[in-house]
Write a protein that holds these residues in place. Structure first.
Motif: not given
Length: 479
Positions: A59-61, A87-97, A104-110
């Protein structure tokens, strides 16, 4: 509607060059497009046998991140630096902002999506977020999964959502995103200035003075006579005009400039020449200051997120800490109200897309269901944050309650948003909208400030479009 080719997918944002695409994928543009499209389609149609233990969200923010951490029931722990959520089941959510400035966001996402097939499972994008201005670029491609056929949401899950929020991310009957928010727009005005200029701050009475553009312009003259600006700058009314065009910007390879866009040009030029605005641009320091305690601007066109985030923050004399509630008397907190304004419009909105190639389909489904379809969660988000969420029943309940906003002087703004939300029409949205509107605004800013004449501004717009989108060959102006 024909899916956007890989080449036009990149060109639609003007963010990633064909050279970068080839470097990311290898091979010629033709062979790469065919191979990658087939791989993405295969990834979209084959559900993974097992769920991964890392969920990558781009996401961008931090807006969705804050909603996720506060309202997704499966959250167990948030890292101190907020880079991960467990998360409760141990899954790790990694945030890329990646911030949105300069695409910039679209560039990197593409670039990341083009490399999705070859990325390790723990590095693959699982969820990515998109905005209304460029939504079609992604949903009209092979990168976003169908939220029903591929992810598993049902018609019943989605039944409470506003139709336009589904339409904007639907191509050929395939819905490829979902959102927790709806973003109808209103006109937010200073109560104290309205009393001085019009003799009333009552939203119904103020609306009667602003119900069409001729009346709006009359109030601008009255405000100027009292020492106020009607709007802050060049861009404030832009969305209200651009959301009410009669046809899409692009037909084939031709850009058709709608007469309504030239009405915006004429009004903004008049306001600039007569001193009805402060010659600011969206997000600059003058624009922000005009919304605060020292500002003398009658009002601002804002949608849901803008009122309870940006406008509220700018209104304060003393910033408050996260989680702390501002109080009346802090700057001009409590001096704003909202009315419908001269035309219905929307501004913005964020959609959640499941990425082709993800190994977390079941988790994506649960996140989408809880954070965009669950009536109780949607209602609580609005009660807690004043944001307008994407559940018609929940919003109507609040609209018909004694809910009120201290920031808006005790007004129940949800009632006005609920009325405006049903008027939103996304039928003229297109994949080039963001780039075209940005170029249009930039070209005419020089005209508003007197640096070029109108014909030169038109020519500069055409040049900018030819450089950004070489496949669009003609620009037709209204007679």
């Amino acid at each position: 509607m024909k899916k956007i080719s890989r080449r036009n997918f990149l060109l639609a944002s003007g963010a990633v060059t064909i050279g970068a695409a080839l470097a990311a994928c290898g091979g010629s543009s033709a062979s790469t497009s065919t191979a990658s499209s087939a791989a993405a389609s295969s990834a979209a149609s084959e559900a993974p046998a097992a769920q991964g233990k890392v969920l990558n969200i781009w996401c961008w923010n931090d807006e969705f991140q804050s909603r996720f951490n506060a309202y997704y029931p499966e959250v167990s722990e948030v890292a101190e630096d907020k880079s991960t959520t467990t998360l409760k089941d141990g899954t790790v959510v990694k945030w890329t902002i990646n911030p949105n400035e300069n695409n910039n966001y679209q560039n990197k996402l593409d670039e990341a999506l083009l490399s999705q097939d070859s990325a390790a499972d723990d590095d693959k994008i699982d969820i990515f977020l998109i905005e209304a201005d460029y939504a079609l670029k992604y949903v009209d491609s092979d990168y976003a999964l169908d939220v029903k056929a591929d992810i598993g949401l049902t018609d019943d899950d989605l039944s409470g959502q506003y139709q336009y929020t589904k339409d904007i991310v639907t191509v050929d009957g395939s819905q490829r995103g979902t959102t927790w928010q709806a973003t109808p727009g209103l006109f937010a005005y200073r109560r104290s200035i309205a009393k001085d200029v019009l003799g009333t701050d009552d939203p119904t009475e103020v609306q009667s003075y602003l119900s069409d553009w001729d009346k709006f312009n009359d109030v601008a003259a009255q405000a100027y006579a009292k020492g106020y600006k009607m709007l802050s700058g060049f861009d404030d009314s832009f969305r209200t005009f651009s959301n009410n065009i009669s046809a899409p910007w692009v037909d084939g390879t031709t850009i058709n400039v709608d007469p309504n866009m030239m009405k915006w040009v004429d009004q903004t030029k008049e306001y600039t020449d007569k001193g009805y605005n402060n010659k600011s641009s969206l997000w600059d320091s003058q624009w922000a200051a005009d919304q605060g305690p020292t500002g003398k601007v009658f009002g601002f066109f804002y949608s849901t997120w803008g009122i309870n985030f940006t406008l509220l923050g700018n209104s304060l004399e003393t910033p408050v800490a996260d989680g702390e509630t501002p109080q009346v008397g802090n700057g001009i907190y409590g001096d704003y109200a909202v009315c419908e304004g001269p035309q219905p419009y929307y501004w913005g909105g964020t959609w959640i897309c499941g990425a082709a190639g993800s190994d977390n389909i079941e988790l994506i489904r649960d996140i989408m269901q809880k954070l965009t379809c669950d009536e109780a969660i949607m209602k609580q988000i609005t009660l807690d944050t004043q944001d307008y969420t994407n559940n018609e029943k929940a919003m109507n309940e609040i609209a018909n309650s004694d809910y009120s906003s201290d920031f808006l002087g005790g007004q129940n703004h949800i009632a006005l948003f609920a009325e405006a939300a049903g008027k939103i029409d996304m039928s003229n949205a297109g994949p080039y909208d963001q780039g075209i509107t940005e170029s249009f605004q930039a070209a005419f800013k020089d005209y508003f400030t007197g640096n070029v004449d109108e014909d030169t501004a038109k020519a500069n717009f055409q040049t900018a479009i030819q450089e950004k989108y070489p496949e669009l060959t003609d620009v037709v102006w209204p007679a």
